[in-house]
Design a protein around this motif. Structure first.
Motif, PDB file in Angstrom:
ATOM      1  N   PRO A  98       0.823  -1.205   0.000  1.00 39.37           N
ATOM      2  CA  PRO A  98       0.000   0.000   0.000  1.00 39.37           C
ATOM      3  C   PRO A  98       0.865   1.266   0.000  1.00 39.37           C
ATOM      4  N   SER A  99       2.087   1.137   0.504  1.00 43.22           N
ATOM      5  CA  SER A  99       2.950   2.322   0.607  1.00 43.22           C
ATOM      6  C   SER A  99       3.354   2.879  -0.761  1.00 43.22           C
ATOM      7  N   LEU A 100       3.127   2.106  -1.838  1.00 38.25           N
ATOM      8  CA  LEU A 100       3.456   2.619  -3.174  1.00 38.25           C
ATOM      9  C   LEU A 100       2.404   3.603  -3.682  1.00 38.25           C
ATOM     10  N   LEU A 101       1.250   3.607  -3.003  1.00 39.54           N
ATOM     11  CA  LEU A 101       0.107   4.367  -3.515  1.00 39.54           C
ATOM     12  C   LEU A 101       0.374   5.870  -3.714  1.00 39.54           C
ATOM     13  N   ALA A 107       0.690   0.872 -13.217  1.00 44.79           N
ATOM     14  CA  ALA A 107       0.569  -0.534 -12.863  1.00 44.79           C
ATOM     15  C   ALA A 107       1.901  -1.019 -12.309  1.00 44.79           C
ATOM     16  N   THR A 108       1.859  -2.105 -11.566  1.00 44.84           N
ATOM     17  CA  THR A 108       3.092  -2.591 -10.959  1.00 44.84           C
ATOM     18  C   THR A 108       3.514  -3.915 -11.580  1.00 44.84           C
ATOM     19  N   ARG A 109       4.820  -4.097 -11.583  1.00 48.66           N
ATOM     20  CA  ARG A 109       5.428  -5.278 -12.196  1.00 48.66           C
ATOM     21  C   ARG A 109       6.434  -5.829 -11.222  1.00 48.66           C
ATOM     22  N   ARG A 110       6.378  -7.108 -10.971  1.00 53.10           N
ATOM     23  CA  ARG A 110       7.414  -7.706 -10.127  1.00 53.10           C
ATOM     24  C   ARG A 110       8.634  -7.965 -10.978  1.00 53.10           C
ATOM     25  N   VAL A 111       9.794  -7.517 -10.530  1.00 51.92           N
ATOM     26  CA  VAL A 111      10.995  -7.799 -11.319  1.00 51.92           C
ATOM     27  C   VAL A 111      11.655  -9.078 -10.830  1.00 51.92           C
ATOM     28  N   SER A 112      11.236  -9.586  -9.687  1.00 50.64           N
ATOM     29  CA  SER A 112      11.779 -10.866  -9.238  1.00 50.64           C
ATOM     30  C   SER A 112      10.616 -11.731  -8.794  1.00 50.64           C
ATOM     31  N   ARG A 113      10.848 -13.010  -8.745  1.00 52.38           N
ATOM     32  CA  ARG A 113       9.814 -13.895  -8.234  1.00 52.38           C
ATOM     33  C   ARG A 113      10.356 -14.632  -7.018  1.00 52.38           C
ATOM     34  N   TRP A 121      -6.186  -4.786 -23.007  1.00 53.06           N
ATOM     35  CA  TRP A 121      -7.089  -4.664 -24.153  1.00 53.06           C
ATOM     36  C   TRP A 121      -7.712  -3.280 -24.242  1.00 53.06           C
ATOM     37  N   VAL A 122      -8.081  -2.679 -23.091  1.00 51.96           N
ATOM     38  CA  VAL A 122      -8.738  -1.376 -23.150  1.00 51.96           C
ATOM     39  C   VAL A 122      -7.771  -0.272 -23.585  1.00 51.96           C
ATOM     40  N   GLY A 123      -6.489  -0.560 -23.512  1.00 47.51           N
ATOM     41  CA  GLY A 123      -5.522   0.433 -23.976  1.00 47.51           C
ATOM     42  C   GLY A 123      -5.195   1.471 -22.925  1.00 47.51           C
ATOM     43  N   PHE A 124      -5.152   2.727 -23.309  1.00 47.16           N
ATOM     44  CA  PHE A 124      -4.752   3.855 -22.450  1.00 47.16           C
ATOM     45  C   PHE A 124      -3.243   3.813 -22.158  1.00 47.16           C
ATOM     46  N   ARG A 125      -2.787   4.916 -21.589  1.00 44.75           N
ATOM     47  CA  ARG A 125      -1.350   5.038 -21.344  1.00 44.75           C
ATOM     48  C   ARG A 125      -1.028   4.539 -19.939  1.00 44.75           C
ATOM     49  N   THR A 126      -0.197   3.514 -19.874  1.00 41.00           N
ATOM     50  CA  THR A 126       0.124   2.901 -18.581  1.00 41.00           C
ATOM     51  C   THR A 126       1.599   3.076 -18.246  1.00 41.00           C
ATOM     52  N   HIS A 127       1.848   3.525 -17.034  1.00 39.01           N
ATOM     53  CA  HIS A 127       3.221   3.610 -16.559  1.00 39.01           C
ATOM     54  C   HIS A 127       3.504   2.380 -15.710  1.00 39.01           C
ATOM     55  N   TRP A 128       4.615   1.707 -15.976  1.00 38.03           N
ATOM     56  CA  TRP A 128       4.937   0.487 -15.222  1.00 38.03           C
ATOM     57  C   TRP A 128       5.916   0.794 -14.107  1.00 38.03           C
ATOM     58  N   LEU A 129       5.558   0.361 -12.940  1.00 39.57           N
ATOM     59  CA  LEU A 129       6.369   0.605 -11.761  1.00 39.57           C
ATOM     60  C   LEU A 129       6.959  -0.733 -11.315  1.00 39.57           C
ATOM     61  N   ARG A 159       1.323  -7.357 -11.906  1.00 38.54           N
ATOM     62  CA  ARG A 159       0.381  -7.694 -10.852  1.00 38.54           C
ATOM     63  C   ARG A 159      -0.958  -7.059 -11.207  1.00 38.54           C
ATOM     64  N   ASP A 160      -1.985  -7.436 -10.469  1.00 36.68           N
ATOM     65  CA  ASP A 160      -3.257  -6.748 -10.684  1.00 36.68           C
ATOM     66  C   ASP A 160      -3.245  -5.403  -9.962  1.00 36.68           C
ATOM     67  N   TYR A 161      -2.194  -5.159  -9.178  1.00 39.45           N
ATOM     68  CA  TYR A 161      -2.085  -3.931  -8.398  1.00 39.45           C
ATOM     69  C   TYR A 161      -1.877  -2.733  -9.326  1.00 39.45           C
ATOM     70  N   ARG A 162      -2.848  -1.846  -9.383  1.00 34.75           N
ATOM     71  CA  ARG A 162      -2.698  -0.661 -10.216  1.00 34.75           C
ATOM     72  C   ARG A 162      -3.652   0.436  -9.771  1.00 34.75           C
ATOM     73  N   LEU A 163      -3.317   1.650 -10.186  1.00 38.23           N
ATOM     74  CA  LEU A 163      -4.171   2.799  -9.918  1.00 38.23           C
ATOM     75  C   LEU A 163      -4.608   3.350 -11.268  1.00 38.23           C
ATOM     76  N   MET A 164      -5.928   3.558 -11.422  1.00 44.91           N
ATOM     77  CA  MET A 164      -6.439   4.000 -12.732  1.00 44.91           C
ATOM     78  C   MET A 164      -7.291   5.241 -12.562  1.00 44.91           C
ATOM     79  N   ASN A 165      -7.390   6.019 -13.609  1.00 50.89           N
ATOM     80  CA  ASN A 165      -8.318   7.149 -13.534  1.00 50.89           C
ATOM     81  C   ASN A 165      -9.719   6.688 -13.935  1.00 50.89           C
TER      82      ASN A 165
END
Ligand code: UDP
Ligand code: MG
Length: 315
Positions: A104-107, A123-129, A189-197, A160-166
């Protein structure tokens, strides 16, 4: 207050993780209040069999900014996310797991990125597993490679499904009312501009993962069926190849008989061919069956979830 962020949290048997989560999210809420941003938390109980619902009732009673929704049974995380998005009132909506694997602290940082106006979602991306069984990581990587080749929805490895959208993007997602939901595909699929964190994988704070290997495997098949029709073409491609091979074999056999008068000895090879072709036919029929089954469920137009209970609406 300037803006409102709704935080949607699917909860399935999360009584152990929820106390940590609620504490953390409220401290983020306090932090956001300083930026003149209000936080509402939507907890969706996805038919938990433990004390989750009782906890949700308590939280909603204790905290002014917490609302909850409770399903009549377990409908799956996809349905829980959809229900949350539907009831969210914020200008922005975040989707977040209850186990703190989505920190939650990334919010605040995500909100700041959207404030620049350059993106519609972060949106968030795990760089390690780290902390995941190796076999699971291997299959996950294979799945992402495959689905990106055969589908036109952009599905990011480690996303991840973790993301913040307008709001615009949330409404676009809500307009996709399919019953077989595969969010990783829907977001792309819906498109829009996404920043990956990118961030390092975090292990769940308490409780157990709800995903067995088998459940994940079925989920990946669902993703493929939902966002690609390429497997349906397998039958025609294999059919063509087999036809060409048969013509070549015919030429060889004819030539051999005419030139050398060799009678063709054939039953082992014939058995192989029959089994091989029979196998391919059954496989492609099975694939068609998968699509047919999804079509069948889709045409029933069943609701995505059913609510049994929800918190009193507050202003
Ligand atoms: N979840 C859910 N319904 C389900 C399974 C999971 O709402 O049928 C929720 C769960 O409570 C958690 C999130 O989805 O908040 C992710 O689940 P989990 O942490 O078990 O998955 P993992 O992080 O291991 O992929
Ligand atoms: Mg988790």
């Amino acid at each position: 207050m300037k803006d409102m962020i709704s935080v949607v949290v699917p909860c399935y048997n999360e009584e152990q993780a929820l106390p940590y989560f609620i504490q953390e999210i409220q401290s983020v809420a306090a932090q956001m209040a300083q930026k003149q941003v209000e936080l509402e938390v939507l907890l969706v109980n996805d038919g938990s069999k433990d004390g989750t619902l009782a906890l949700l009732r308590d939280y909603a009673a204790q905290h002014q900014n917490v609302r909850y929704f409770s399903f009549s049974r377990n409908f799956g995380k996809e349905a829980a996310m959809y229900a949350g998005l539907e009831h969210a009132r914020g200008d922005y909506v975040a989707i977040m797991d209850a186990d703190m694997q989505d920190p939650p602290s990334l919010l605040p940082q995500m909100y700041d990125i959207l404030q620049t106006g350059e993106y519609d979602s972060v949106a968030t991306r795990r760089v390690s597993r780290k902390g995941e069984p190796p076999i699971r990581s291997l299959f996950a990587r294979m799945f992402y490679k495959l689905i990106n080749r055969i589908s036109d929805a952009d599905i990011v490895d480690g996303a991840r499904d973790y993301r913040l959208m307008n709001r615009t993007m949330v409404d676009a997602i809500l307009s996709m009312q399919e019953y077989n939901r595969f969010s990783k595909g829907i977001f792309g699929w819906v498109g829009f501009r996404t920043h990956w964190l990118p961030y390092e994988n975090v292990e769940r704070v308490a409780g157990e993962t709800k995903w067995s290997f088998w459940k994940l495997f079925r989920y990946s098949v669902e993703g493929i069926v939902a966002f690609s029709t390429a497997p349906l073409a397998i039958a025609s491609v294999v059919g063509l190849v087999v036809c060409l091979a048969a013509v070549a074999a015919l030429v060889v056999v004819l030539g051999k008989t005419l030139l050398f008068g060799d009678p063709v000895a054939g039953w082992p090879s014939m058995m192989c061919m029959i089994l091989f072709l029979g196998g391919i036919q059954l496989l492609t029929m099975g694939i068609m069956g998968q699509y047919l089954a999804k079509t069948y469920l889709e045409t029933k137009r069943r609701p995505i979830y059913i609510l049994a209970e929800q918190s009193d609406e507050k202003e």
